[in-house]
Design an enzyme around this catalytic site. Structure first.
Site, PDB file in Angstrom:
ATOM      1  N   TYR A 149      43.564 -27.382 -15.031  1.00 28.08           N
ATOM      2  CA  TYR A 149      42.945 -27.855 -13.794  1.00 28.08           C
ATOM      3  C   TYR A 149      43.268 -26.865 -12.688  1.00 28.08           C
ATOM      4  CZ  TYR A 149      42.003 -30.898  -9.746  1.00 28.08           C
ATOM      5  OH  TYR A 149      41.530 -31.440  -8.565  1.00 28.08           O
ATOM      6  N   ASP A 244      47.203 -19.508 -12.030  1.00 26.38           N
ATOM      7  CA  ASP A 244      47.270 -20.694 -11.194  1.00 26.38           C
ATOM      8  C   ASP A 244      48.665 -21.292 -11.367  1.00 26.38           C
ATOM      9  OD1 ASP A 244      47.204 -23.086  -9.927  1.00 26.38           O
ATOM     10  OD2 ASP A 244      45.287 -23.748 -10.764  1.00 26.38           O
ATOM     11  N   LYS A 277      51.747 -27.077  -3.956  1.00 25.25           N
ATOM     12  CA  LYS A 277      52.795 -28.058  -4.272  1.00 25.25           C
ATOM     13  C   LYS A 277      54.169 -27.678  -3.714  1.00 25.25           C
ATOM     14  CE  LYS A 277      50.079 -30.416  -7.646  1.00 25.25           C
ATOM     15  NZ  LYS A 277      49.089 -29.934  -8.562  1.00 25.25           N
TER      16      LYS A 277
END
Ligand SMILES: *Cc1c(COP(=O)(O)O)cnc(C)c1O
Length: 439
Positions: A149, A244, A277
């Site tokens: 994702y 990512d 995050k």
């Protein structure tokens, strides 16, 4: 208290009220507990390793806001930095010194990056990195992997085409087929598909984007030979390798997952890295960066446009910076990794004792577990997990005050605030919850 109010579930009441004004009652779908059933817990506050719901029930939190809360909730130094920043002003729409400090702090730990641009969400960072890769290479196609994702930009909401190395179809309404057609979706850890894709389309591929440890299909590592081949093929065909690390960055190690691959593969580095995050410490903050030659293609220096009213927000950067300063202390990741390993080993022995098939893995403060005898290597294997059994385990843990992700395809997180007592209490809950699976 009357028996009536006693029976009132404040979470349920809030959920019903939320559903009238917010689609599905939530602002991000997985929070709705659709996969596991039941009522989502509405959180009123958090401290250290714990969160409390609207009924006043306390949980040991293994989600940590899906990764950011690596120090636990309300760390004093972070709280102080945020409070001070808020007093000095919420947002200016003009540059600040703290943005430089945060950029310097990030670059210090991630040597593949010479420059970084700060944004507000992982979705925005990944979307911008793809635009930059396309602008820098003058190509349109992108490679991603099933089960990874990278946020919800149109080009990423795509599932694999029907044949090998054919382009994808949208997985969401509202995504034009023409956008999906430039995305090639391959199986994770599948070398022959990777070879075939580059053989067929190498000269058209702008970038290959990958979660080096995929945390959005629970926890699956890219094998070292697979990662090495990703790097070689990108270099050979002039495509950019985009890591990512929104989840893994500053979570699995101070230098992210790339620091682990760099130990195993000579001269290994991605071309672009996407972060989020942990670098915001719980505030809306994300980033993308890489070598100067690529990053200088961004506006205002270059032709690739990218912007944000709240980018580099002073309160968010204060939170991120204070967090990074705490976690870059000597020995932080050793202790965190040890505690996380203790957690999964303890869960494993409870599962073994109950006779439940179980496998688990962890790196730094990130972990995953499966009700499967072997660790899966790709999305198809992850999806062989029995959803009904996972749901029984999930609710068994939740009722006993242990909050893990409400879906079997999500990773879990341990923070520096999780104590030995928290782990012991978790094992006790797991003992009872695993027994529910053998009844
Ligand atoms: C969470 C996540 C994103 C998206 O970040 P948001 O801040 O939710 O937009 C992108 N990539 C990975 C690997 C993630 O884990």
């Amino acid at each position: 208290m009357t028996p009536d109010t006693d029976r009132t579930d404040a979470n349920l009441a809030l959920f019903e009220r939320a559903r009238r004004v917010i689609p599905g009652g939530v602002n991000s779908p997985v929070r709705a507990f659709r996969a596991v059933g039941g009522t989502p817990r509405f959180i009123t506050r958090a401290e250290g390793a714990y969160i409390w719901d609207a009924n006043g029930q306390r949980y040991i939190d293994y989600i940590g806001s899906w990764g950011p809360m690596i120090l636990g909730h309300g760390h004093p130094a972070v709280l102080e930095a945020v409070q001070k920043a808020a007093r000095d002003g919420f947002s200016f729409g003009a540059p600040t010194e703290r943005e430089i400090e945060l950029a310097e702090e990030i670059l210090r730990h991630v040597p593949s990056m010479d420059m970084v641009r700060l944004v507000s969400s992982g979705t925005e960072a990944a979307m911008s990195a793809i635009r930059l890769a396309r602008g820098a290479t003058g190509r349109n196609k992108l490679v991603k992997f099933e089960g990874c994702y990278h946020g919800h930009a149109d080009a990423l909401l795509v599932k694999a085409g029907s044949g090998l190395a054919t382009f994808g179809h949208p997985t969401s309404a509202g995504v034009p087929a023409v956008v999906a057609q430039d995305t090639l979706v391959l199986e994770y850890n599948n070398l022959s598909q990777l070879e075939a894709a580059f053989a067929a389309h190498g000269s058209e591929i702008a970038c290959l984007m990958i979660e080096p440890i995929a945390g959005n299909m629970n926890f699956v590592r890219a094998s070292v030979p697979f990662m090495q081949r990703c790097r070689e093929l990108c270099t050979q065909h002039g495509a950019l390798l985009v890591f990512d690390e929104v989840m893994t960055g500053f979570r699995v190690a101070l230098g992210g997952a790339q620091s682990l691959y760099a130990q195993a593969i000579p001269d290994f580095a991605p071309d672009l890295t996407v972060l989020g995050k942990v670098i915001g410490g719980g505030m809306p903050l994300a980033a993308f960066g890489g070598r100067c030659a690529v990053m200088e293609q961004l506006a205002p220096l270059g032709p690739v446009y990218q912007a944000g009213t709240l980018s580099g927000n002073p309160v968010a950067t204060a939170c991120g910076l204070a967090t990074l300063r705490e976690i870059s202390r000597e020995g932080f990741y050793d202790a965190l990794a040890r505690q996380t390993r203790t957690l999964i080993e303890g869960l494993k022995s409870e599962a073994d004792a109950a006779g439940v098939a179980f496998s688990a893995d962890s790196e730094g403060g990130m972990f995953g577990f499966f009700l499967l005898p072997e660790l899966p290597q790709n999305y198809t294997a992850v999806m062989k997990s029995d959803g009904a059994r996972f749901n029984t385990l999930f609710h068994g843990l939740l009722e006993r005050g242990v909050y893990v992700a409400p879906a079997l395809y999500e990773a879990g997180f341990v923070s520096a605030a999780h104590s030995d007592e928290d782990l012991a209490r978790t094992f006790e809950a797991a003992r009872a919850a695993f027994r529910l699976l053998t009844k």
